[in-house]
Scaffold this motif. Structure first.
Motif, PDB file in Angstrom:
ATOM      1  N   HIS A   1       0.870   6.877  -5.975  1.00 46.94           N
ATOM      2  CA  HIS A   1       1.622   5.668  -6.317  1.00 46.94           C
ATOM      3  C   HIS A   1       1.303   4.538  -5.348  1.00 46.94           C
ATOM      4  O   HIS A   1       0.994   4.762  -4.171  1.00 46.94           O
ATOM      5  CB  HIS A   1       3.131   5.955  -6.281  1.00 46.94           C
ATOM      6  N   HIS A   2       1.416   3.306  -5.868  1.00 49.79           N
ATOM      7  CA  HIS A   2       1.252   2.129  -5.016  1.00 49.79           C
ATOM      8  C   HIS A   2       2.616   1.747  -4.441  1.00 49.79           C
ATOM      9  O   HIS A   2       3.324   0.884  -4.961  1.00 49.79           O
ATOM     10  CB  HIS A   2       0.675   0.960  -5.830  1.00 49.79           C
ATOM     11  N   ASN A   3       2.987   2.401  -3.366  1.00 51.88           N
ATOM     12  CA  ASN A   3       4.217   2.031  -2.673  1.00 51.88           C
ATOM     13  C   ASN A   3       4.031   2.293  -1.185  1.00 51.88           C
ATOM     14  O   ASN A   3       2.981   2.774  -0.749  1.00 51.88           O
ATOM     15  CB  ASN A   3       5.434   2.778  -3.238  1.00 51.88           C
ATOM     16  N   GLU A   4       5.059   1.987  -0.424  1.00 52.27           N
ATOM     17  CA  GLU A   4       4.928   2.039   1.041  1.00 52.27           C
ATOM     18  C   GLU A   4       4.612   3.443   1.535  1.00 52.27           C
ATOM     19  O   GLU A   4       3.804   3.617   2.452  1.00 52.27           O
ATOM     20  CB  GLU A   4       6.215   1.530   1.683  1.00 52.27           C
TER      21      GLU A   4
ATOM     22  N   GLU B   1       0.758   4.654  -0.414  1.00 52.69           N
ATOM     23  CA  GLU B   1      -0.424   3.801  -0.576  1.00 52.69           C
ATOM     24  C   GLU B   1      -1.659   4.411   0.079  1.00 52.69           C
ATOM     25  O   GLU B   1      -2.759   4.363  -0.484  1.00 52.69           O
ATOM     26  CB  GLU B   1      -0.151   2.416   0.012  1.00 52.69           C
TER      27      GLU B   1
ATOM     28  N   GLY C   1      13.598  -0.617  -8.927  1.00 50.35           N
ATOM     29  CA  GLY C   1      13.374  -1.374  -7.703  1.00 50.35           C
ATOM     30  C   GLY C   1      13.061  -2.809  -8.070  1.00 50.35           C
ATOM     31  O   GLY C   1      13.723  -3.406  -8.914  1.00 50.35           O
TER      32      GLY C   1
ATOM     33  N   ARG D   1       9.600  -3.852  -8.615  1.00 52.11           N
ATOM     34  CA  ARG D   1       8.208  -3.973  -9.053  1.00 52.11           C
ATOM     35  C   ARG D   1       8.139  -4.356 -10.528  1.00 52.11           C
ATOM     36  O   ARG D   1       8.720  -3.700 -11.390  1.00 52.11           O
ATOM     37  CB  ARG D   1       7.454  -2.666  -8.800  1.00 52.11           C
TER      38      ARG D   1
END
Length: 330
Positions: free
Chosen positions: A194-197, A200, A275, A277
C-alpha cells in the motif's frame, strides 16, 4: 510404425497430463464449492505473514525484500517438496487440483458481487454499501447505486485477473510451486503493498513482485474478455488501447478497460478511501454509467473469462511440454 517414425514422434513428459487434469479439476471444484468458510490455506498463510511482519518490520526496502523473498520463496519450496514426495501420477493430479482450488477465488468473488446486487435490487442501498466493503477498500458511506455498482464491476474485473486467470497461468507454467508462489505474492501485496506511511518502503517489494507476476494474467484476461463478448469486442479493444495505460496499475488498467468496453459501460472516476485519500482515475470505456443490472452481466463475463483461462492453461500444459528427440538420437 517404423523405428524411424517412432523416433520422430513427439514424447510428452510424464507430468503434463496430471498437471493439466489437476488444473481443470481444481477450477471445477472452485466453481462448485468456492472458498472454505473455515481453515482456508490462504488465510493460514496470511496469519504466518502477519506474524513475520511483526517480527522483522522496519521502515525500509531491505526488510521488505527479506519479507517478500522469505515468504514467497517458502511457498515455492513447499510446493516443490509436495510435488516431489506425492506418489504417482494420480497423486500429482490430486495435489495440483487441491492447490488450484485453494488459490482460486472466482466463485467466492461472484457470490460477493451478487450479494451486493441482491441488496440493490431490493432498494436497500445502506445494505449494499455495507456489503461492497467486502470487495473494495473505499469509503462507501456516500455512494449512490451507480457508484456502488461501479465499485463491484471494477472489483469483479480486477479480481477475475488476480484471483482466477493469473493463478491458472502460473499453475500451467510452474505447477504447484507456481500456484502457491503466485498466491503468496498476491496475498502479501494485499497485506503490505500500500501507498501509506507504514508500507511505502516495507511493502515496495511485494507490490512490485505482484505487478510483475500479474503481467501475463492481466493480458490474457484482456484477450479473453474481448473474445467472450463478441458484440463488444471492438469497444473492448479500443478501450484497452486508449485507456488502459492511464490507470495507475499496469495490470488493473487492462482488465478494467476491456471489461468496460465489453460491457458497454464507463468505469473509473473519483474514489474516496477511508481517511483522507482521494484518487481521481481516468475514465475507461465509452459506454453509459453503470447500473445495478451490470453486476450480473459482469459476473457472467468473468465466468466466461475464467473458463477460457482454465482451458488455455490446460492446453498449454498438454501441448507445451513436448520434447523432441535430438538429432543424435535419430
Amino acid at each position: 510404425m517404423t523405428p524411424c517414425a517412432a523416433q520422430r514422434a513427439p514424447r510428452r513428459t510424464s507430468g503434463s497430463t496430471p498437471r493439466a487434469v489437476g488444473i481443470l479439476l481444481g477450477f471445477v471444484l472452485d466453481r462448485l464449492v468456492g472458498d472454505p468458510r473455515r481453515f482456508h490455506p490462504v488465510a493460514g498463510f496470511g496469519t504466518v505473514a502477519a506474524r513475520a511482519e511483526r517480527a522483522w518490520y522496519a521502515d525500509d526496502r531491505a526488510r521488505g525484500v527479506l519479507h517478500t523473498v522469505t515468504l514467497v520463496g517458502g511457498a515455492v519450496v513447499l510446493g516443490a517438496a509436495a510435488e516431489r514426495v506425492v506418489p504417482g501420477r494420480a497423486g500429482r493430479m490430486l495435489l495440483t487440483a487441491a492447490a488450484t482450488w485453494a488459490v482460486l477465488g472466482g466463485r467466492s468473488l461472484e457470490r460477493e458481487a451478487l450479494a451486493v446486487h441482491a441488496h440493490l435490487a431490493a432498494d436497500d442501498l445502506p445494505a449494499a454499501r455495507e456489503q461492497v466493503t467486502r470487495l473494495v477498500g473505499r469509503d462507501t458511506a456516500a455512494l449512490d447505486a451507480s457508484e456502488v455498482t461501479r465499485a463491484v464491476v471494477e472489483s469483479v474485473a480486477e479480481n477475475t485477473s488476480d484471483a482466477v486467470v493469473a493463478p491458472l497461468v502460473w499453475g500451467a507454467i510452474g505447477g504447484v510451486p507456481g500456484l502457491l508462489g503466485y498466491r503468496a505474492a498476491n496475498t502479501l501485496d494485499a497485506m503490505v503493498g500500500h501507498h501509506n506511511e507504514r508500507y511505502e518502503r516495507f511493502g515496495w517489494a511485494s507490490a512490485r513482485l505482484d505487478d510483475l507476476l500479474n503481467l501475463p494474467g492481466s493480458r490474457l484476461s484482456g484477450v479473453l474478455a474481448t473474445a467472450a463478448a463478441p458484440s463488444g469486442a471492438g469497444a473492448a479493444v479500443r478501450a484497452w488501447r486508449r485507456d488502459a495505460a492511464w490507470h495507475p496499475s499496469p495490470n488493473a488498467g487492462v482488465v478494467g478497460a476491456t471489461f468496460a468496453g465489453a460491457l458497454g459501460v464507463r468505469l473509473g472516476g473519483t474514489n474516496t478511501y477511508y481517511g483522507t485519500r482521494v484518487e481521481h482515475r481516468a475514465v475507461m470505456g465509452d459506454g453509459r454509467a453503470t447500473e445495478p443490472a451490470d453486476i450480473p452481466r459482469s459476473t457472467r463475463l468473468a465466468r466466461r473469462v475464467g473458463i477460457g483461462a482454465a482451458l488455455v492453461a490446460a492446453a498449454y500444459v498438454a501441448s507445451g511440454r513436448i520434447r523432441w528427440p535430438s538429432r543424435r538420437s535419430r
